[in-house]
Design an enzyme around this catalytic site. Structure first.
Site, PDB file in Angstrom:
ATOM      1  N   SER A   1     -42.471  31.353 -18.694  1.00 58.67           N
ATOM      2  CA  SER A   1     -41.510  32.440 -18.638  1.00 58.67           C
ATOM      3  C   SER A   1     -40.564  32.692 -17.629  1.00 58.67           C
ATOM      4  O   SER A   1     -40.947  32.143 -16.267  1.00 58.67           O
ATOM      5  CB  SER A   1     -42.321  33.777 -18.879  1.00 58.67           C
TER       6      SER A   1
HETATM    7  N1  SAH Z   1     -47.368  33.042 -19.649  1.00 58.35           N
HETATM    8  C1  SAH Z   1     -46.982  31.521 -19.817  1.00 58.35           C
HETATM    9  C2  SAH Z   1     -45.955  31.260 -20.711  1.00 58.35           C
HETATM   10  C3  SAH Z   1     -46.043  31.570 -22.163  1.00 58.35           C
HETATM   11  S1  SAH Z   1     -44.976  30.996 -23.320  1.00 58.35           S
HETATM   12  C4  SAH Z   1     -46.703  30.909 -18.520  1.00 58.35           C
HETATM   13  O1  SAH Z   1     -46.697  31.682 -17.294  1.00 58.35           O
HETATM   14  O2  SAH Z   1     -46.432  29.564 -18.336  1.00 58.35           O
HETATM   15  C5  SAH Z   1     -46.264  31.656 -24.489  1.00 58.35           C
HETATM   16  C6  SAH Z   1     -47.425  30.832 -24.828  1.00 58.35           C
HETATM   17  O3  SAH Z   1     -48.152  31.356 -26.021  1.00 58.35           O
HETATM   18  C7  SAH Z   1     -47.405  29.410 -25.297  1.00 58.35           C
HETATM   19  O4  SAH Z   1     -47.910  28.535 -24.407  1.00 58.35           O
HETATM   20  C8  SAH Z   1     -48.030  29.270 -26.736  1.00 58.35           C
HETATM   21  O5  SAH Z   1     -48.578  28.117 -26.833  1.00 58.35           O
HETATM   22  C9  SAH Z   1     -49.003  30.545 -26.666  1.00 58.35           C
HETATM   23  N2  SAH Z   1     -49.339  31.147 -27.656  1.00 58.35           N
HETATM   24  C10 SAH Z   1     -48.695  31.353 -28.844  1.00 58.35           C
HETATM   25  N3  SAH Z   1     -49.163  31.970 -29.900  1.00 58.35           N
HETATM   26  C11 SAH Z   1     -50.567  32.162 -29.365  1.00 58.35           C
HETATM   27  C12 SAH Z   1     -51.783  32.498 -30.025  1.00 58.35           C
HETATM   28  N4  SAH Z   1     -51.994  33.182 -31.373  1.00 58.35           N
HETATM   29  N5  SAH Z   1     -52.789  32.572 -29.087  1.00 58.35           N
HETATM   30  C13 SAH Z   1     -52.773  31.854 -27.822  1.00 58.35           C
HETATM   31  N6  SAH Z   1     -51.872  31.660 -27.245  1.00 58.35           N
HETATM   32  C14 SAH Z   1     -50.707  31.686 -28.004  1.00 58.35           C
END
Ligand code: SAH
Length: 181
Positions: free
Chosen positions: A33
């Protein structure tokens, strides 16, 4: 955030941009993010240092590491196993020992660590998954981008008498929270 080396969480080819205020690509079509979103979400939890926090969508582990500096214990949930493995390795290499990353569908939360004082969802949802409301402590805060894949509102909410009081922080675009098995 100045104490957490973002370059360690970013793929090698993007390291020179690690301190630009932009989201950067991870593997599997996911993104780390934008730092401003990490800061706004973390600030909205109003942490004092004694809290247990849940992050849904841990991705690279960067935001979980930042939360680890602000809270006592962090559980990060990520659905893509390779990202979980990578995040664990980076956190271990940085000696961050109050952050655990679990491979699971974050829509169900992580009951083992509940109740949580704060929950951050780092992927877009059309509503707050009910399990997260259940696992949030009374008086606790949740930050979540609510909307569709073209745009969302970053919402900060507080649980009072079992219900959520809402405040919109800004417009944003996060990758979608997917349905797991
Ligand atoms: N906070 C993270 C960036 C997040 S991007 C950082 O600091 O790098 C959003 C993430 O949510 C992705 O890696 C994706 O794989 C995950 N995601 C999407 N749906 C999800 C779910 N149902 N449960 C857990 N993770 C999920």
């Amino acid at each position: 955030m100045g104490e957490v080396p973002r370059e360690e969480f970013v793929p090698k080819q993007h390291r020179r941009n690690a301190y630009a205020d932009v989201a950067l690509p991870l593997s599997h079509g996911q993104t780390i993010s934008q730092p401003l979103m990490v800061a706004m979400s973390a600030e909205a939890l109003q942490l004092q240092g004694h809290e247990t926090v849940l992050e849904i969508g841990a991705g690279s582990g960067y935001q979980a590491a930042v939360l680890g500096r602000l809270a006592k214990k962090v559980h990060g949930i990520e659905i893509i196993p390779e990202l979980v493995e990578n995040a664990r390795q980076v956190l271990h290499s940085l000696d961050i020992d109050n952050v655990e990353i679990h491979c699971a569908d974050g829509r169900k939360g992580w009951p083992e660590g509940a109740p949580y004082d704060g929950i951050i969802v780092a992927a877009a949802a059309d509503e707050v998954p009910p399990a997260l409301l259940d696992q949030l402590r009374e008086g606790g805060r949740i930050v979540i981008p609510v909307g569709n894949r073209w745009g969302q509102s970053l919402m900060a909410m507080r649980k009072r008498n079992g219900k959520l009081e809402e405040e919109e922080l800004c417009r944003c675009i996060f990758v979608p929270l997917v349905y797991g098995g």
